[in-house]
Design an enzyme around this catalytic site. Structure first.
Site, PDB file in Angstrom:
ATOM      1  N   SER A 117       6.648 -58.349 -34.044  1.00  0.00           N
ATOM      2  CA  SER A 117       6.152 -59.615 -33.492  1.00  0.00           C
ATOM      3  C   SER A 117       5.342 -60.383 -34.526  1.00  0.00           C
ATOM      4  O   SER A 117       5.165 -61.587 -34.381  1.00  0.00           O
ATOM      5  CB  SER A 117       5.231 -59.401 -32.299  1.00  0.00           C
ATOM      6  OG  SER A 117       5.485 -58.240 -31.622  1.00  0.00           O
ATOM      7  N   HIS A 140      13.665 -60.808 -32.570  1.00  0.00           N
ATOM      8  CA  HIS A 140      12.460 -60.689 -31.738  1.00  0.00           C
ATOM      9  C   HIS A 140      12.820 -60.906 -30.273  1.00  0.00           C
ATOM     10  O   HIS A 140      13.111 -62.033 -29.861  1.00  0.00           O
ATOM     11  CB  HIS A 140      11.425 -61.722 -32.225  1.00  0.00           C
ATOM     12  CG  HIS A 140      10.094 -61.624 -31.549  1.00  0.00           C
ATOM     13  ND1 HIS A 140       9.425 -62.715 -31.057  1.00  0.00           N
ATOM     14  CD2 HIS A 140       9.315 -60.547 -31.288  1.00  0.00           C
ATOM     15  CE1 HIS A 140       8.281 -62.317 -30.523  1.00  0.00           C
ATOM     16  NE2 HIS A 140       8.193 -61.015 -30.649  1.00  0.00           N
ATOM     17  N   GLU A 152      14.570 -64.474 -30.758  1.00  0.00           N
ATOM     18  CA  GLU A 152      14.353 -65.263 -31.972  1.00  0.00           C
ATOM     19  C   GLU A 152      14.959 -64.470 -33.137  1.00  0.00           C
ATOM     20  O   GLU A 152      14.648 -63.286 -33.303  1.00  0.00           O
ATOM     21  CB  GLU A 152      12.857 -65.479 -32.212  1.00  0.00           C
ATOM     22  CG  GLU A 152      12.191 -66.369 -31.177  1.00  0.00           C
ATOM     23  CD  GLU A 152      10.688 -66.534 -31.434  1.00  0.00           C
ATOM     24  OE1 GLU A 152      10.242 -67.679 -31.583  1.00  0.00           O
ATOM     25  OE2 GLU A 152       9.972 -65.520 -31.484  1.00  0.00           O
ATOM     26  N   ASN A 190       5.478 -67.364 -29.949  1.00  0.00           N
ATOM     27  CA  ASN A 190       4.094 -66.910 -29.865  1.00  0.00           C
ATOM     28  C   ASN A 190       3.117 -67.980 -30.344  1.00  0.00           C
ATOM     29  O   ASN A 190       1.974 -68.024 -29.892  1.00  0.00           O
ATOM     30  CB  ASN A 190       3.897 -65.597 -30.628  1.00  0.00           C
ATOM     31  CG  ASN A 190       4.298 -64.415 -29.748  1.00  0.00           C
ATOM     32  OD1 ASN A 190       4.245 -64.494 -28.523  1.00  0.00           O
ATOM     33  ND2 ASN A 190       4.731 -63.331 -30.371  1.00  0.00           N
TER      34      ASN A 190
HETATM   35  N1  LIG Z   1       5.435 -55.456 -25.846  1.00  0.00           N
HETATM   36  C1  LIG Z   1       5.903 -56.688 -26.047  1.00  0.00           C
HETATM   37  O1  LIG Z   1       5.800 -57.591 -25.184  1.00  0.00           O
HETATM   38  C2  LIG Z   1       6.629 -57.014 -27.337  1.00  0.00           C
HETATM   39  C3  LIG Z   1       7.365 -58.202 -27.433  1.00  0.00           C
HETATM   40  C4  LIG Z   1       8.090 -58.467 -28.605  1.00  0.00           C
HETATM   41  C5  LIG Z   1       8.033 -57.569 -29.647  1.00  0.00           C
HETATM   42  N2  LIG Z   1       7.282 -56.421 -29.553  1.00  0.00           N
HETATM   43  C6  LIG Z   1       7.285 -55.492 -30.681  1.00  0.00           C
HETATM   44  O2  LIG Z   1       8.162 -54.396 -30.386  1.00  0.00           O
HETATM   45  C7  LIG Z   1       7.699 -53.218 -31.050  1.00  0.00           C
HETATM   46  C8  LIG Z   1       7.512 -52.106 -30.021  1.00  0.00           C
HETATM   47  O3  LIG Z   1       6.594 -52.528 -29.044  1.00  0.00           O
HETATM   48  P1  LIG Z   1       6.491 -51.828 -27.610  1.00  0.00           P
HETATM   49  O4  LIG Z   1       5.698 -52.747 -26.766  1.00  0.00           O
HETATM   50  O5  LIG Z   1       7.833 -51.364 -27.173  1.00  0.00           O
HETATM   51  O6  LIG Z   1       5.587 -50.560 -27.993  1.00  0.00           O
HETATM   52  P2  LIG Z   1       5.527 -49.129 -27.288  1.00  0.00           P
HETATM   53  O7  LIG Z   1       4.255 -48.512 -27.750  1.00  0.00           O
HETATM   54  O8  LIG Z   1       5.817 -49.240 -25.832  1.00  0.00           O
HETATM   55  O9  LIG Z   1       6.768 -48.338 -27.955  1.00  0.00           O
HETATM   56  C9  LIG Z   1       6.801 -47.933 -29.280  1.00  0.00           C
HETATM   57  C10 LIG Z   1       7.603 -46.650 -29.328  1.00  0.00           C
HETATM   58  O10 LIG Z   1       7.854 -46.319 -30.694  1.00  0.00           O
HETATM   59  C11 LIG Z   1       7.766 -44.921 -30.809  1.00  0.00           C
HETATM   60  N3  LIG Z   1       7.537 -44.575 -32.207  1.00  0.00           N
HETATM   61  C12 LIG Z   1       6.420 -44.777 -32.942  1.00  0.00           C
HETATM   62  N4  LIG Z   1       6.601 -44.311 -34.192  1.00  0.00           N
HETATM   63  C13 LIG Z   1       7.860 -43.821 -34.248  1.00  0.00           C
HETATM   64  C14 LIG Z   1       8.638 -43.220 -35.273  1.00  0.00           C
HETATM   65  N5  LIG Z   1       8.131 -43.029 -36.487  1.00  0.00           N
HETATM   66  N6  LIG Z   1       9.907 -42.839 -34.982  1.00  0.00           N
HETATM   67  C15 LIG Z   1      10.418 -43.022 -33.735  1.00  0.00           C
HETATM   68  N7  LIG Z   1       9.719 -43.602 -32.733  1.00  0.00           N
HETATM   69  C16 LIG Z   1       8.467 -43.990 -32.993  1.00  0.00           C
HETATM   70  C17 LIG Z   1       6.609 -44.540 -29.890  1.00  0.00           C
HETATM   71  O11 LIG Z   1       6.614 -43.172 -29.560  1.00  0.00           O
HETATM   72  C18 LIG Z   1       6.845 -45.458 -28.710  1.00  0.00           C
HETATM   73  O12 LIG Z   1       7.658 -44.852 -27.713  1.00  0.00           O
HETATM   74  C19 LIG Z   1       6.419 -53.620 -31.775  1.00  0.00           C
HETATM   75  O13 LIG Z   1       6.742 -53.965 -33.078  1.00  0.00           O
HETATM   76  C20 LIG Z   1       5.960 -54.844 -30.985  1.00  0.00           C
HETATM   77  O14 LIG Z   1       5.135 -55.708 -31.748  1.00  0.00           O
HETATM   78  C21 LIG Z   1       6.597 -56.116 -28.409  1.00  0.00           C
END
Ligand SMILES: NC(=O)c1ccc[n+]([C@@H]2O[C@H](COP(=O)([O-])OP(=O)(O)OC[C@H]3O[C@@H](n4cnc5c(N)ncnc54)[C@H](O)[C@@H]3O)[C@@H](O)[C@H]2O)c1
Length: 282
Positions: A117, A140, A152, A190
């Site tokens: 993000s 994204h 995006e 964002n």
């Molecule tokens: N939450 C949102 O609304 C949103 C929106 C757009 C983008 N994002 C982006 O998406 C990404 C994930 O966000 P999320 O909200 O799903 O987070 P989350 O914490 O729910 O999920 C992240 C997952 O990644 C896993 N993980 C971490 N390190 C790892 C590794 N080395 N190998 C394998 N798995 C690993 C974790 O165990 C976890 O299950 C981030 O970069 C975030 O910025 C989030």
């Protein structure tokens, strides 16, 4: 021919990215750090599927997307994947290490897509070999991925135009609506969203209206499906503060998080999951 997709990170975003491509008929492999985390993702997706069937969002004609998904905690299983999406923690080191590992495992032709993000796409692309960088792109998604159509798409400095076009095709096949955005901090959505949220908090600070009334105003007056305070409570106030700090560093004053938001975060009023945000939850 449909592609073999891999998704690293089975959290909130990654699990549903995997689900959406499986729903579109792709062969999908989902990875996380342990079998327990993968089992939790499988259970959640199964619930999502059953709920969607019950509400008539999905049809059973093409079978369950879970039948086209496999779960593996070993990244080496990604050797045959043609497209890989990464949705691990929002941390350059964690993402960079994941991509460096995948670079050594995947075929030279495999396309790498990051769901970051806030981190510049070219910064993450620097963690893979120079030869891979033309096949590295930002995609994204928005939460909840199973409901939000927008993606995006951000090319990095070295991304091949053909890769951008190919990803537009795959995203459309998964019933998403991709738009092309320049690789700048906060991308486009964002930047719009946080200016809006900051002004909403300022209205409350000035006593112009309550959070509830501002949410009502946005739903009934602007046609938004959810108000800014409900949205902050859903995504957590601390994540909003973090995003605003990052954009403040890039763009200056207009993104400075409001004092009331910071105070709520310090007080533990972090949103729905904390039981208390802009309103109280049972
Ligand atoms: N939450 C949102 O609304 C949103 C929106 C757009 C983008 N994002 C982006 O998406 C990404 C994930 O966000 P999320 O909200 O799903 O987070 P989350 O914490 O729910 O999920 C992240 C997952 O990644 C896993 N993980 C971490 N390190 C790892 C590794 N080395 N190998 C394998 N798995 C690993 C974790 O165990 C976890 O299950 C981030 O970069 C975030 O910025 C989030």
């Amino acid at each position: 021919m449909l592609k073999k997709i891999g998704v690293v990170g089975a959290g909130l975003m990654g699990a549903e990215i995997a689900f959406e491509f499986a729903r579109a008929g792709y062969d999908v492999l989902l990875n996380d750090r342990s079998d327990e985390l993968l089992e939790a993702a499988r259970t959640r997706l199964n619930g999502l599927w059953n709920k969607g069937l019950a509400r008539g969002f999905y049809s059973e004609d093409a079978g369950s997307p879970l039948d086209r998904m496999s779960f593996n905690a070993d990244l080496k299983s990604f050797a045959d994947r043609q497209i890989v999406f990464e949705a691990v923690f929002e941390d350059e080191q964690v993402k960079g290490d994941t991509w460096a590992l995948l670079d050594g495992i995947c075929d030279a032709e495999t396309i790498f897509c990051t769901n970051t993000s806030t981190i510049a796409i070219s910064t993450l692309a620097a963690h893979v070999a120079v030869a891979r960088r033309p096949r590295f792109v930002g995609t994204h998604f928005f939460s909840p991925v199973s409901r939000m159509k927008l993606v995006e798409v951000m090319p990095g400095f070295e991304t091949d135009e053909a890769v951008v076009e190919e990803m537009f095709g795959h995203l459309k096949a998964a019933e998403k609506h991709p738009i092309r955005i320049k690789d700048v901090t906060g991308f486009a959505v964002n930047r719009l969203l946080h200016v809006f949220m900051i002004e909403a908090v300022r209205l409350v600070e000035e006593g112009v209206a309550t959070p509830e009334d501002i949410d009502t105003a946005c739903r009934l007056g602007l046609g938004h499906p959810i108000g800014p305070f409900e949205l902050m409570d859903a995504v957590t106030l601390s994540l909003c503060e973090q995003a605003q700090e990052i954009m403040h560093a890039s763009y200056g004053e207009r993104f400075r998080p409001r004092p009331l938001l910071k105070q709520k975060v310090r007080a533990g009023h972090n949103g729905r999951k904390a039981g208390q945000g802009w309103k109280s939850y049972d």
